[in-house]
Design an enzyme around this catalytic site. Sequence first.
Site, short mmCIF file in Angstrom:
data_model
loop_
_atom_site.label_atom_id
_atom_site.label_comp_id
_atom_site.label_asym_id
_atom_site.label_seq_id
_atom_site.Cartn_x
_atom_site.Cartn_y
_atom_site.Cartn_z
N HIS A 125 -0.33 47.61 -11.89
CA HIS A 125 -0.34 47.09 -10.53
C HIS A 125 -1.22 45.82 -10.54
O HIS A 125 -2.14 45.71 -11.35
CB HIS A 125 -0.96 48.17 -9.64
CG HIS A 125 -0.93 47.89 -8.17
ND1 HIS A 125 -1.78 47.01 -7.55
CD2 HIS A 125 -0.15 48.41 -7.18
CE1 HIS A 125 -1.53 47.00 -6.25
NE2 HIS A 125 -0.55 47.84 -6.00
N ASP A 203 -6.57 53.72 -13.81
CA ASP A 203 -6.19 53.57 -12.42
C ASP A 203 -5.42 54.81 -12.01
O ASP A 203 -4.26 55.00 -12.39
CB ASP A 203 -5.34 52.30 -12.27
CG ASP A 203 -4.69 52.18 -10.89
OD1 ASP A 203 -4.92 53.06 -10.03
OD2 ASP A 203 -3.95 51.21 -10.68
N GLN A 206 -1.89 56.67 -8.31
CA GLN A 206 -0.68 57.48 -8.13
C GLN A 206 -0.85 58.90 -8.65
O GLN A 206 -0.10 59.80 -8.26
CB GLN A 206 0.50 56.82 -8.88
CG GLN A 206 0.93 55.47 -8.33
CD GLN A 206 1.55 55.57 -6.95
OE1 GLN A 206 2.14 56.58 -6.59
NE2 GLN A 206 1.41 54.51 -6.16
N LYS A 229 -3.59 57.61 -0.38
CA LYS A 229 -2.38 58.14 -1.02
C LYS A 229 -2.50 59.65 -1.23
O LYS A 229 -1.52 60.32 -1.58
CB LYS A 229 -2.14 57.44 -2.36
CG LYS A 229 -1.81 55.95 -2.24
CD LYS A 229 -1.39 55.39 -3.57
CE LYS A 229 -1.59 53.89 -3.68
NZ LYS A 229 -0.61 53.08 -2.94
N CYS A 369 3.88 45.08 -6.16
CA CYS A 369 2.64 44.54 -6.72
C CYS A 369 2.61 44.67 -8.23
O CYS A 369 1.56 44.99 -8.82
CB CYS A 369 1.41 45.20 -6.09
SG CYS A 369 1.18 44.78 -4.37
#
Lengths: 415, 126
Positions: A125, A203, A206, A229, A369
């Site tokens: 991203h 990261d 998700q 999220k 993104c």
Amino acid sequence: MPSVAESTLGVRADFPIFAGRPDERPLIYLDSGATSQKPQVVIDALAGHLRDHNANVHRGVYPLAQEADAAFESARAQIAAFTGATPQTTIFTKNVTEAINLVAYSWGRANIGPGDAVLITQMEHHANIVPWQVLCRERGATLRYLEVDDRGELSLSALDAELARGDVRLVAFAHVSNVLGTINPVAEMTARVRAAGAVSLVDGAQAVPQMAVDVEQIGADFYGWTGHKALGPMGIGVLHGRGEILQEMEPFLTGGDMIASVDFQSATWNELPWKFEAGTPMVAEAVGLGAAVDYLSALGMDRVREHERSLTAYMLEGLARVPDLRVVGPPEADGRGALASFTIGGLHPHDVAELVSRSGVCIRAGHHCAQPLMRCLGVGATARASVGVYNDRSDIDALIDALLAAREVFALDAP
Amino acid sequence: MDDLYRDYILDHYKQPRNFGELEPHDLEALEHNPLCGDELGVHIRVCDERIVDLRFQGHGCAISQAAASIASEELKGMTLAEVEQLDADWMIDLLGIPVSATRRKCALLNLKVVRGAVTGDHAWPT
């Protein structure tokens, strides 16, 4: 392959947005990869804190301020426990972007110099690309990319080859790709990075909402994720860091709350985690995220993962019935997170998203993104459907019907 | 009949007018729509301060491609001074469909690129 036993968690009624839409159309929400909807318990926790316990944290001696302190720090403890971390090494940020910037500024500017390399991957991203571009440009370092193969996966031997070059100081990568859905072998990757004497950053934006994540087990030096999220409010993210590295780092943002004492010309820093939390923090949002992780824990993250894996498998089957539709990323649901990005021949993703929205279906279209990845895939944009705890097979059926109808509007089968 | 994807919009999308390269050309520009990563370029041939020919290149959604195609037919023959005066309303009216706030940039990308080529002003048309 696991069975498709559990295709509903039966929790939609916990999410008031599905009952409260003003128009007649049902809300077929398939954009949880962008942000999740919020259960009533999170909304109540946020509102309840503001209504009953609001005061500024950290220096108040009166009872209300102590309540606010207790609420904030107990939320931190809940959130840390949810991901297998300790409260002292669990730093609140605005979002993952800020968490990554914190590392790029505080750790990166002290540890990356000319001749060094930062290694990221082609599936990142922008939040995990641009901070490293800026750091490398500023410090005269090189930014290199691990390639994504035809299955949408990374190669561990390519990682080994990069690390063997000897100049890599930091490796940053997504736990789960927000476009391909690929679940990366993060524990294997962080172990290799560590063995090579480099620092790893994962990261987890998700990943945390859809599977059990234990940062200790993953072994990353830094692991960032975001609340909104994961059924929590927007405006709160989390950075877990390895204690000994965080101790050595200089602060990122400076000001109130992050100091031990301030003199006319100098200041000393507060302890972890507050050294990295300058200014009045997002207290109600932390309390809301605490309620969200409690809600997810009660569902059980293994059940959440199995539910979403099974729905994703069902979605992949459905998408395969749409003519000229191409899914990017790993072909099976087992190796991917709860999303599918796709293109349809003759239909731009924006038009796809617009047309399916006529039936109440909410999907995202664009570059997500991840423009460098789009270039690797040879597409300008994709449409992306992503599922959450509240979805069931009826949502997927609605998506597939809407996609077939979209093709009809464009008369793609006309002679 | 869909409100947005009317027959003439789909016709211009599937068979865009004045698309391709134009060599030689006097003016050119290339713009991106940050929302979707779409790209649109233009080549313009000028004679006596007037657009005598132009071609668009690039890829995008039905709205952005149809808007470019429809506008291309109007832009030919316009003086550069006239192009300078074109605003967002001109393009939206010309397109003739209800464009939502999020799709507005799709509709205006072609005017942005043409105005950029003619005036050097790369701001979004208002």
